[in-house]
Scaffold this motif. Structure first.
Motif, PDB file in Angstrom:
ATOM      1  N   LEU A   8      43.933  39.856  37.921  1.00  0.00           N
ATOM      2  CA  LEU A   8      42.892  39.191  37.146  1.00  0.00           C
ATOM      3  C   LEU A   8      41.645  38.980  37.996  1.00  0.00           C
ATOM      4  O   LEU A   8      40.514  39.176  37.517  1.00  0.00           O
ATOM      5  CB  LEU A   8      43.418  37.844  36.621  1.00  0.00           C
ATOM      6  CG  LEU A   8      42.444  37.031  35.761  1.00  0.00           C
ATOM      7  CD1 LEU A   8      42.060  37.819  34.510  1.00  0.00           C
ATOM      8  CD2 LEU A   8      43.065  35.686  35.365  1.00  0.00           C
ATOM      9  N   VAL A   9      41.829  38.590  39.260  1.00  0.00           N
ATOM     10  CA  VAL A   9      40.695  38.432  40.173  1.00  0.00           C
ATOM     11  C   VAL A   9      39.943  39.752  40.330  1.00  0.00           C
ATOM     12  O   VAL A   9      38.706  39.795  40.326  1.00  0.00           O
ATOM     13  CB  VAL A   9      41.177  37.921  41.549  1.00  0.00           C
ATOM     14  CG1 VAL A   9      40.035  37.961  42.571  1.00  0.00           C
ATOM     15  CG2 VAL A   9      41.719  36.504  41.439  1.00  0.00           C
ATOM     16  N   ALA A  10      40.702  40.845  40.444  1.00  0.00           N
ATOM     17  CA  ALA A  10      40.077  42.161  40.580  1.00  0.00           C
ATOM     18  C   ALA A  10      39.272  42.524  39.346  1.00  0.00           C
ATOM     19  O   ALA A  10      38.157  43.065  39.442  1.00  0.00           O
ATOM     20  CB  ALA A  10      41.143  43.220  40.851  1.00  0.00           C
ATOM     21  N   LEU A  11      39.795  42.216  38.164  1.00  0.00           N
ATOM     22  CA  LEU A  11      39.077  42.513  36.928  1.00  0.00           C
ATOM     23  C   LEU A  11      37.798  41.686  36.815  1.00  0.00           C
ATOM     24  O   LEU A  11      36.742  42.198  36.417  1.00  0.00           O
ATOM     25  CB  LEU A  11      39.989  42.243  35.718  1.00  0.00           C
ATOM     26  CG  LEU A  11      41.151  43.223  35.517  1.00  0.00           C
ATOM     27  CD1 LEU A  11      42.033  42.762  34.366  1.00  0.00           C
ATOM     28  CD2 LEU A  11      40.610  44.623  35.233  1.00  0.00           C
ATOM     29  N   VAL A  12      37.897  40.402  37.165  1.00  0.00           N
ATOM     30  CA  VAL A  12      36.704  39.540  37.131  1.00  0.00           C
ATOM     31  C   VAL A  12      35.667  40.038  38.135  1.00  0.00           C
ATOM     32  O   VAL A  12      34.467  40.103  37.835  1.00  0.00           O
ATOM     33  CB  VAL A  12      37.086  38.075  37.428  1.00  0.00           C
ATOM     34  CG1 VAL A  12      35.832  37.217  37.593  1.00  0.00           C
ATOM     35  CG2 VAL A  12      37.959  37.518  36.309  1.00  0.00           C
ATOM     36  N   GLY A  13      36.133  40.393  39.339  1.00  0.00           N
ATOM     37  CA  GLY A  13      35.218  40.915  40.349  1.00  0.00           C
ATOM     38  C   GLY A  13      34.519  42.176  39.881  1.00  0.00           C
ATOM     39  O   GLY A  13      33.312  42.355  40.103  1.00  0.00           O
ATOM     40  N   THR A  14      35.259  43.056  39.208  1.00  0.00           N
ATOM     41  CA  THR A  14      34.669  44.291  38.689  1.00  0.00           C
ATOM     42  C   THR A  14      33.607  43.988  37.643  1.00  0.00           C
ATOM     43  O   THR A  14      32.531  44.605  37.631  1.00  0.00           O
ATOM     44  CB  THR A  14      35.761  45.181  38.075  1.00  0.00           C
ATOM     45  OG1 THR A  14      36.751  45.482  39.070  1.00  0.00           O
ATOM     46  CG2 THR A  14      35.171  46.483  37.551  1.00  0.00           C
ATOM     47  N   ALA A  15      33.887  43.020  36.759  1.00  0.00           N
ATOM     48  CA  ALA A  15      32.910  42.643  35.736  1.00  0.00           C
ATOM     49  C   ALA A  15      31.645  42.058  36.363  1.00  0.00           C
ATOM     50  O   ALA A  15      30.518  42.343  35.926  1.00  0.00           O
ATOM     51  CB  ALA A  15      33.531  41.633  34.767  1.00  0.00           C
ATOM     52  N   VAL A  16      31.827  41.235  37.398  1.00  0.00           N
ATOM     53  CA  VAL A  16      30.671  40.644  38.092  1.00  0.00           C
ATOM     54  C   VAL A  16      29.828  41.726  38.756  1.00  0.00           C
ATOM     55  O   VAL A  16      28.602  41.714  38.697  1.00  0.00           O
ATOM     56  CB  VAL A  16      31.149  39.603  39.129  1.00  0.00           C
ATOM     57  CG1 VAL A  16      29.993  39.150  40.016  1.00  0.00           C
ATOM     58  CG2 VAL A  16      31.770  38.399  38.431  1.00  0.00           C
ATOM     59  N   ILE A  17      30.500  42.691  39.385  1.00  0.00           N
ATOM     60  CA  ILE A  17      29.778  43.783  40.037  1.00  0.00           C
ATOM     61  C   ILE A  17      29.025  44.619  39.009  1.00  0.00           C
ATOM     62  O   ILE A  17      27.889  45.049  39.248  1.00  0.00           O
ATOM     63  CB  ILE A  17      30.762  44.664  40.837  1.00  0.00           C
ATOM     64  CG1 ILE A  17      31.335  43.871  42.015  1.00  0.00           C
ATOM     65  CG2 ILE A  17      30.077  45.922  41.348  1.00  0.00           C
ATOM     66  CD1 ILE A  17      32.498  44.556  42.695  1.00  0.00           C
ATOM     67  N   TRP A  18      29.637  44.861  37.871  1.00  0.00           N
ATOM     68  CA  TRP A  18      28.971  45.615  36.801  1.00  0.00           C
ATOM     69  C   TRP A  18      27.679  44.918  36.378  1.00  0.00           C
ATOM     70  O   TRP A  18      26.634  45.554  36.228  1.00  0.00           O
ATOM     71  CB  TRP A  18      29.920  45.760  35.620  1.00  0.00           C
ATOM     72  CG  TRP A  18      29.303  46.461  34.447  1.00  0.00           C
ATOM     73  CD1 TRP A  18      28.655  45.895  33.390  1.00  0.00           C
ATOM     74  CD2 TRP A  18      29.270  47.867  34.217  1.00  0.00           C
ATOM     75  NE1 TRP A  18      28.222  46.859  32.519  1.00  0.00           N
ATOM     76  CE2 TRP A  18      28.586  48.083  32.999  1.00  0.00           C
ATOM     77  CE3 TRP A  18      29.758  48.972  34.925  1.00  0.00           C
ATOM     78  CZ2 TRP A  18      28.385  49.355  32.476  1.00  0.00           C
ATOM     79  CZ3 TRP A  18      29.549  50.232  34.389  1.00  0.00           C
ATOM     80  CH2 TRP A  18      28.877  50.417  33.188  1.00  0.00           C
ATOM     81  N   LYS A  19      27.755  43.601  36.208  1.00  0.00           N
ATOM     82  CA  LYS A  19      26.558  42.853  35.823  1.00  0.00           C
ATOM     83  C   LYS A  19      25.514  42.907  36.934  1.00  0.00           C
ATOM     84  O   LYS A  19      24.318  43.120  36.680  1.00  0.00           O
ATOM     85  CB  LYS A  19      26.941  41.392  35.545  1.00  0.00           C
ATOM     86  CG  LYS A  19      25.765  40.502  35.133  1.00  0.00           C
ATOM     87  CD  LYS A  19      25.146  40.971  33.842  1.00  0.00           C
ATOM     88  CE  LYS A  19      24.033  40.023  33.399  1.00  0.00           C
ATOM     89  NZ  LYS A  19      23.376  40.484  32.150  1.00  0.00           N
TER      90      LYS A  19
END
Length: 345
Positions: A8-19
């Protein structure tokens, strides 16, 4: 349970990086238009430096906080391989049209990047020759600030060459409605967002390494490296889908040039001196050189990167991952120095 939490942390991190990468691309495009920068300069300098901040942070933190300069080198070399193979392939496959290059990209950016790899190799070699450190069978040397200035000096030359390109820019740019102060602020915020997202992703990768008992060198040069390359991937894929193939590939080459000539020496310039394991660095830089030549040859054929060539880049990277994994788990021993005895890099 731990695996689920860190996933879940990895998914959130990926979303933050995308933004963050979206903010970075918007700000850099507007600033490039305001200052009348050519597409190749925008991709190779403005966007490349911004999206390389995670790699810069990796080197500085690993050297100063953990005393593991080699870990930072492994992550950056792994990131460079990911950038040169996976990102152009992803950009080429993300658009229905062929990814187009031009002569500036092939004959200036790609060849200058090859020079950057050669200069970094020479810098490590000079450290091993003139400041040798006895440590078993491995060839090690102390890299001093004076040696670290060699690649940094080459990067300053690279910036000078790019500056000359801006003087040759004659096409008028539409700068109506662009407030440079606001765009610089947007750029700064995007860098903070990207670093925060990458930090979350890298921490998740480290935890996965511990959970699955993965050798540290392996996740350092693959998982951590890929994590720090995500901003470059998002920016390049977006550019390719918008029909800006030159900016897409220039971002990759410019980012790698910054990684090798600035990010790696940065830890040395701050710390004062550090020990380099040339037995590990040399084979890794040799693979990076081979990957760079492969991309250069593919771009040179008709000045496009076709879908078949994109798949070829993916196959090369997959072969590298399989090989380095086999070395780390002791299945083969083609390079006796891999993995390093310390497990760092």
């Amino acid at each position: 349970m731990d695996t689920l939490i860190w996933a879940l942390v990895a998914l959130v991190g990926t979303a933050v990086i995308w933004k963050g990468s979206g903010l970075l691309e918007t700000a850099s495009a507007r600033l490039a238009a305001y200052y009348a920068l050519p597409d190749i300069v925008q991709g190779a300098v403005v966007v490349a430096i911004g999206s390389s901040f995670p790699e810069l942070s990796t080197t500085v933190i690993s050297t100063l906080v953990h005393g593991e300069f080699e870990l930072g080198v492994a992550a950056i070399v792994g990131s460079a391989l990911f950038n040169i193979l996976i990102i152009p392939a992803a950009a080429g496959l993300s658009t229905r049209k062929q990814l187009r290059a031009n002569r500036d990209l092939v004959y200036k950016e790609a060849q200058f990047y090859m020079i950057a790899v050669a200069v970094l190799t020479l810098t490590f070699a000079f450290a091993a020759i003139y400041h040798p450190v006895e440590d078993g069978d491995a060839i090690r040397g102390e890299m001093t600030r004076w040696l670290a200035l060699m690649p940094v000096g080459l990067y300053l030359l690279y910036i000078f060459v790019q500056y000359q390109d801006t003087l040759d820019q004659s096409q008028p740019s539409d700068i109506e409605g662009i407030a440079p102060g606001r765009e610089w602020l947007r750029l700064g915020v995007s860098l903070i967002v990207i670093v925060a997202g990458v930090e979350a992703l890298v921490r998740a990768a480290i935890q996965f390494g511990e959970i699955f008992d993965t050798p540290s060198f392996l996740w350092g040069i693959t998982v951590v490296a890929a994590g720090t390359s995500i901003p470059d991937a998002f920016v390049s894929v977006r550019a390719a889908r918008d029909g800006r193939g030159i900016t897409s590939i220039a971002n990759v080459l410019g980012s790698n040039t910054f990684d090798l000539l600035v990010c790696i020496p940065a830890g040395v310039l701050i710390a004062g001196a550090t020990v380099v394991n040339f037995s590990v660095a040399a084979p890794m830089l040799a693979i990076l050189t081979a990957a760079t030549i492969l991309l250069f040859l593919m771009m040179r054929t008709h000045m496009v990167l076709s879908r078949a060539e994109s798949v070829g880049l993916l196959v090369f990277y997959a072969a590298f991952v399989v090989w380095i994994s086999a070395e780390c788990f002791g299945l083969i021993d083609w390079v006796p120095s891999l993995p390093p005895a310390t497990g760092a890099a």
